[in-house]
Design an enzyme around this catalytic site. Sequence first.
Site, short mmCIF file in Angstrom:
data_model
loop_
_atom_site.label_atom_id
_atom_site.label_comp_id
_atom_site.label_asym_id
_atom_site.label_seq_id
_atom_site.Cartn_x
_atom_site.Cartn_y
_atom_site.Cartn_z
N LYS A 157 0.83 -1.22 0.00
CA LYS A 157 0.00 0.00 0.00
C LYS A 157 0.86 1.26 0.00
O LYS A 157 2.06 1.22 0.33
CB LYS A 157 -0.93 0.02 1.22
CG LYS A 157 -0.18 -0.07 2.56
CD LYS A 157 0.17 1.26 3.17
CE LYS A 157 1.55 1.45 3.59
NZ LYS A 157 2.20 1.39 4.76
N SER B 175 10.14 -0.81 4.13
CA SER B 175 10.38 0.42 3.36
C SER B 175 9.16 1.33 3.30
O SER B 175 9.15 2.29 2.54
CB SER B 175 10.78 0.07 1.92
OG SER B 175 11.93 -0.71 1.93
N SER C 135 4.94 -4.00 3.75
CA SER C 135 5.34 -5.41 3.57
C SER C 135 4.87 -6.27 4.74
O SER C 135 4.48 -7.42 4.55
CB SER C 135 6.86 -5.53 3.41
OG SER C 135 7.53 -5.30 4.64
N ASP D 119 -2.88 -0.57 7.49
CA ASP D 119 -2.12 -1.33 6.48
C ASP D 119 -2.77 -2.68 6.18
O ASP D 119 -2.94 -3.06 5.02
CB ASP D 119 -0.67 -1.54 6.94
CG ASP D 119 0.12 -0.25 6.99
OD1 ASP D 119 -0.46 0.81 6.70
OD2 ASP D 119 1.32 -0.29 7.32
N1 LIG Z 1 7.88 -11.31 2.95
C1 LIG Z 1 8.20 -11.32 4.23
N2 LIG Z 1 8.73 -12.41 4.81
C2 LIG Z 1 9.02 -12.42 6.13
N3 LIG Z 1 8.88 -11.36 6.95
C3 LIG Z 1 8.37 -10.25 6.42
C4 LIG Z 1 8.00 -10.17 5.05
N4 LIG Z 1 7.53 -8.94 4.82
C5 LIG Z 1 7.61 -8.27 5.99
N5 LIG Z 1 8.10 -9.04 6.95
C6 LIG Z 1 8.34 -8.67 8.37
O1 LIG Z 1 7.94 -7.32 8.52
C7 LIG Z 1 9.10 -6.48 8.86
C8 LIG Z 1 8.97 -5.13 8.18
O2 LIG Z 1 7.82 -4.50 8.70
P1 LIG Z 1 7.74 -2.94 8.92
O3 LIG Z 1 6.39 -2.68 9.40
O4 LIG Z 1 8.89 -2.46 9.75
O5 LIG Z 1 7.93 -2.33 7.45
P2 LIG Z 1 6.86 -2.20 6.25
O6 LIG Z 1 5.63 -2.94 6.63
O7 LIG Z 1 7.54 -2.61 5.01
O8 LIG Z 1 6.60 -0.64 6.21
P3 LIG Z 1 5.32 0.21 6.78
O9 LIG Z 1 4.85 -0.49 8.01
O10 LIG Z 1 5.90 1.56 7.09
O11 LIG Z 1 4.37 0.24 5.66
C9 LIG Z 1 10.29 -7.30 8.37
O12 LIG Z 1 11.47 -6.93 9.08
C10 LIG Z 1 9.85 -8.72 8.69
O13 LIG Z 1 9.99 -9.03 10.05
C1 LIG Z 2 3.16 4.63 10.68
C2 LIG Z 2 1.80 3.99 10.46
O1 LIG Z 2 0.80 4.99 10.63
C3 LIG Z 2 1.64 3.49 9.04
C4 LIG Z 2 2.67 2.49 8.60
O2 LIG Z 2 2.39 2.13 7.26
C5 LIG Z 2 1.61 2.88 11.46
C6 LIG Z 2 0.17 2.41 11.57
O3 LIG Z 2 -0.75 3.12 11.19
O4 LIG Z 2 0.01 1.28 12.06
MG LIG Z 3 4.54 -2.51 8.41
#
Ligand SMILES: Nc1ncnc2c1ncn2[C@@H]1O[C@H](COP(=O)(O)OP(=O)(O)OP(=O)(O)O)[C@@H](O)[C@H]1O
Ligand SMILES: C[C@@](O)(CCO)CC(=O)[O-]
Ligand SMILES: [Mg+2]
Length: 387
Positions: free
Chosen positions: A10, A142, A146, A204
């Site tokens: 997203k 990122s 994810s 998310d």
């Molecule tokens: N494909 C995957 N396989 C295993 N673990 C994953 C995978 N995707 C995400 N994760 C888990 O989620 C963590 C990343 O989550 P985080 O919420 O910090 O970042 P994001 O979801 O990419 O970004 P945001 O929450 O800001 O949108 C990874 O370090 C891992 O633990």
């Molecule tokens: C930073 C945040 O607002 C969005 C992360 O994608 C955390 C959340 O809403 O859970």
């Molecule tokens: Mg996340």
Amino acid sequence: MEVRARAPGKIILAGEHAVVHGSTAMAAAIDLYTYVSLRLPTPSDNDDTLKLYLKDMDLEFSWPVARLEEAFPELGSLRASSPISCSLEITKAIAALVEEQDIPEAKIGLASGVSAFLWLYISIHGCKPAKATVTSELPLGSGLGSSAAFCVALTAALLALSDSVKLDFGHQGWQVFGDSELDLVNTWAFEGEKIIHGKPSGIDNTVSTYGNMIKFKSGELTCIKTNMPLKMLITNTKVGRNTKALVASVSERTMRHPTAMTAVFSAVDSISNEMATIIQSPISDDLAITEKEEKLEELMEMNQGLLQCMGVSHASIETVLRTTLKFKLSSKLTGAGGGGCVLTLLPTLLSGSVVDKVIADLESCGFQCLIAGIGGKGMEISFSGTS
Ligand SMILES: Nc1ncnc2c1ncn2[C@@H]1O[C@H](COP(=O)(O)OP(=O)(O)OP(=O)(O)O)[C@@H](O)[C@H]1O
Ligand SMILES: C[C@@](O)(CCO)CC(=O)[O-]
Ligand SMILES: [Mg+2]
């Protein structure tokens, strides 16, 4: 028996962080997915382990079923027909099981994802053997959701092979769950997100489950209908960060400065609502589109300023902002910030050659650019073409 599930990442158009504190946010699904294949062995396979294979990293984790039974002696009463939160006791048992896997230090961030896997798996299937294989088109950690895509795809695959949902096994290709099954996926995935994020707002996992473009406030979503062509450049600064730590840092700042931060969150709420109104209002002609785009750009800049107030910007994000501003383009961070991804609105009348120049400039700084389709599908499952 095997199933494949996929769930999208997203972008957050407005309102990240403030949404954790009750403000409105706007998000849209993107056409980059995390895939989870789940295979339950037959008795003739003679396999008594639970395996998680993270294919992109070529990492496999496995637990003998006997070890799981030892770690979760109360599982009979734990297996839940409706979503529940992970208790402190189970959290400790899961931490021990994850520690035994000796995750390489450079990949230690995966520990929270592996913990979420164990929690969702044992809650839905108990201590049974299985193999889950995960691949993702999303950069991990990122800002493109994810963690939520992982939890949603995993939950969907787990529920598809449980008694909780009714599905058409003969259907070819991707199929969607019914509304009540989608709600169940979303609620379980939120429990997984809690393990990864600490205190997620739920935006998310909600947008990853249902897809589309949504407005979200205090757990409630409104689907946004629009005929406005909205094109966003996504720049990944490639600076790693962790959503849990960033969300915690905003909460700490809020404790130190409650009145000021309440005003910041309230301003963000107004920005998200104004953005939703603009995006939803009908378009008459090109001039109307340009006017709307200019308003959206201004709102994105205002939101970015407030994210700076919250302390979640980063030098790499500021570099993206400066670079795109040279082309009179507006940007804001998306997701948790602290590095990660930045959104830049690409107006409809912007020429392709300018877009190419912006991308070249950003990539010369070491960043990675992509243009994803936005507002598309949510989670889906397939019983064909599994691998
Ligand atoms: N494909 C995957 N396989 C295993 N673990 C994953 C995978 N995707 C995400 N994760 C888990 O989620 C963590 C990343 O989550 P985080 O919420 O910090 O970042 P994001 O979801 O990419 O970004 P945001 O929450 O800001 O949108 C990874 O370090 C891992 O633990
Ligand atoms: C930073 C945040 O607002 C969005 C992360 O994608 C955390 C959340 O809403 O859970
Ligand atoms: Mg996340």
